[in-house]
Write a protein that holds these residues in place. Structure first.
Motif, short mmCIF file in Angstrom:
data_model
loop_
_atom_site.label_atom_id
_atom_site.label_comp_id
_atom_site.label_asym_id
_atom_site.label_seq_id
_atom_site.Cartn_x
_atom_site.Cartn_y
_atom_site.Cartn_z
N ALA A 173 0.83 -1.21 0.00
CA ALA A 173 0.00 0.00 0.00
C ALA A 173 0.87 1.25 0.00
N LYS A 174 1.92 1.24 0.83
CA LYS A 174 2.84 2.39 0.86
C LYS A 174 3.53 2.57 -0.48
N LEU A 175 3.95 1.46 -1.08
CA LEU A 175 4.59 1.50 -2.39
C LEU A 175 3.64 2.07 -3.44
N ALA A 176 2.40 1.65 -3.41
CA ALA A 176 1.40 2.16 -4.36
C ALA A 176 1.18 3.65 -4.14
N GLU A 177 1.12 4.07 -2.87
CA GLU A 177 0.92 5.50 -2.56
C GLU A 177 2.11 6.33 -3.05
N LEU A 178 3.33 5.83 -2.80
CA LEU A 178 4.53 6.56 -3.24
C LEU A 178 4.61 6.63 -4.77
N GLU A 179 4.25 5.53 -5.42
CA GLU A 179 4.25 5.52 -6.88
C GLU A 179 3.23 6.52 -7.42
N ASP A 180 2.07 6.58 -6.79
CA ASP A 180 1.03 7.54 -7.19
C ASP A 180 1.52 8.97 -6.99
N ARG A 181 2.15 9.24 -5.85
CA ARG A 181 2.67 10.59 -5.58
C ARG A 181 3.76 10.95 -6.59
N TRP A 182 4.61 9.99 -6.90
CA TRP A 182 5.68 10.22 -7.88
C TRP A 182 5.10 10.55 -9.25
N LEU A 183 4.12 9.78 -9.69
CA LEU A 183 3.48 10.02 -10.99
C LEU A 183 2.81 11.40 -11.03
N ARG A 184 2.17 11.77 -9.92
CA ARG A 184 1.54 13.10 -9.84
C ARG A 184 2.60 14.21 -9.90
N ALA A 185 3.72 13.99 -9.21
CA ALA A 185 4.80 14.99 -9.22
C ALA A 185 5.38 15.14 -10.62
N VAL A 186 5.56 14.04 -11.31
CA VAL A 186 6.07 14.09 -12.69
C VAL A 186 5.08 14.82 -13.59
N ALA A 187 3.80 14.54 -13.43
CA ALA A 187 2.77 15.23 -14.23
C ALA A 187 2.74 16.72 -13.90
N ASP A 188 2.84 17.05 -12.60
CA ASP A 188 2.86 18.47 -12.20
C ASP A 188 4.07 19.18 -12.80
N LEU A 189 5.23 18.54 -12.78
CA LEU A 189 6.43 19.12 -13.36
C LEU A 189 6.27 19.34 -14.86
N ASP A 190 5.70 18.38 -15.54
CA ASP A 190 5.46 18.51 -16.98
C ASP A 190 4.50 19.67 -17.27
N ASN A 191 3.44 19.77 -16.47
CA ASN A 191 2.50 20.88 -16.63
C ASN A 191 3.17 22.22 -16.36
N LEU A 192 4.04 22.27 -15.36
CA LEU A 192 4.77 23.49 -15.04
C LEU A 192 5.68 23.89 -16.20
N ARG A 193 6.39 22.93 -16.77
CA ARG A 193 7.25 23.22 -17.93
C ARG A 193 6.43 23.80 -19.08
#
Length: 167
Positions: A25-45
């Motif tokens: 569950a923690k791994l899934a949560e971290l993976e979800d947060r990582w994917l969101r951070a990558v998407a946020d960074l792409d949107n920021l760029r």
């Protein structure tokens, strides 16, 4: 059936199954947060790229608008050139030149065409050395092409003739 099996072998205990599920569950949560951070960074760029392009377009439009009166006055000078009054045309061209110098100055690029100042390699480009006894060596005695801007914002240095010691 598993009563005599040493601990750590066989079916996992309820405790280790719970720990494994918690880790998953923690791994899934971290993976979800990582994917969101990558998407946020792409949107920021993408947003920064759009903002930069918008700012560039606005600045180009501002500079072009600043030059429009100069162009209008050049066209007026050409119309009056056909009148045959050379002095009026010459006066008009001087006024347009002064207007163009003012536009450059307002954009942060003031004109430098001073004589009698000490040669400064950061602001001047020496293209001639002239023997002169009336000024100190290293003094700008003639500006062949004015310079515009200062320091880091210099468009070009002034081309000058510099005094040298008479031999």
């Amino acid at each position: 059936m598993y009563e005599n099996v040493p601990e750590g072998r066989g079916e996992p205990s309820e405790e280790s199954a719970a720990a494994s599920a918690e880790t998953d569950a923690k791994l899934a949560e971290l993976e979800d947060r990582w994917l969101r951070a990558v998407a946020d960074l792409d949107n920021l760029r993408k947003r920064i790229a759009r903002d930069n392009e918008r700012l560039r377009a606005e600045e180009r439009a501002r500079v072009a608008a600043a030059w429009l009166p100069v162009l209008d006055n050049l066209e007026l000078a050409l119309v009056h050139a056909g009148d045959g009054d050379a002095k009026a045309v010459l006066d008009g061209l001087r006024a347009v030149r002064d207007q163009a110098v003012a536009v450059l100055s307002n954009l942060g690029y003031p004109r430098h065409d001073e004589t009698g100042v000490i040669f400064d390699p950061a602001r001047h480009e020496a293209v001639a050395a002239v023997e002169r006894t009336d000024v100190d060596p290293g003094t700008v005695v003639e500006v062949l092409r004015p310079g515009y801007g200062e320091g880091e914002r210099q468009l070009r240095p002034a081309r000058v003739a510099v005094a040298k010691k008479a031999e």
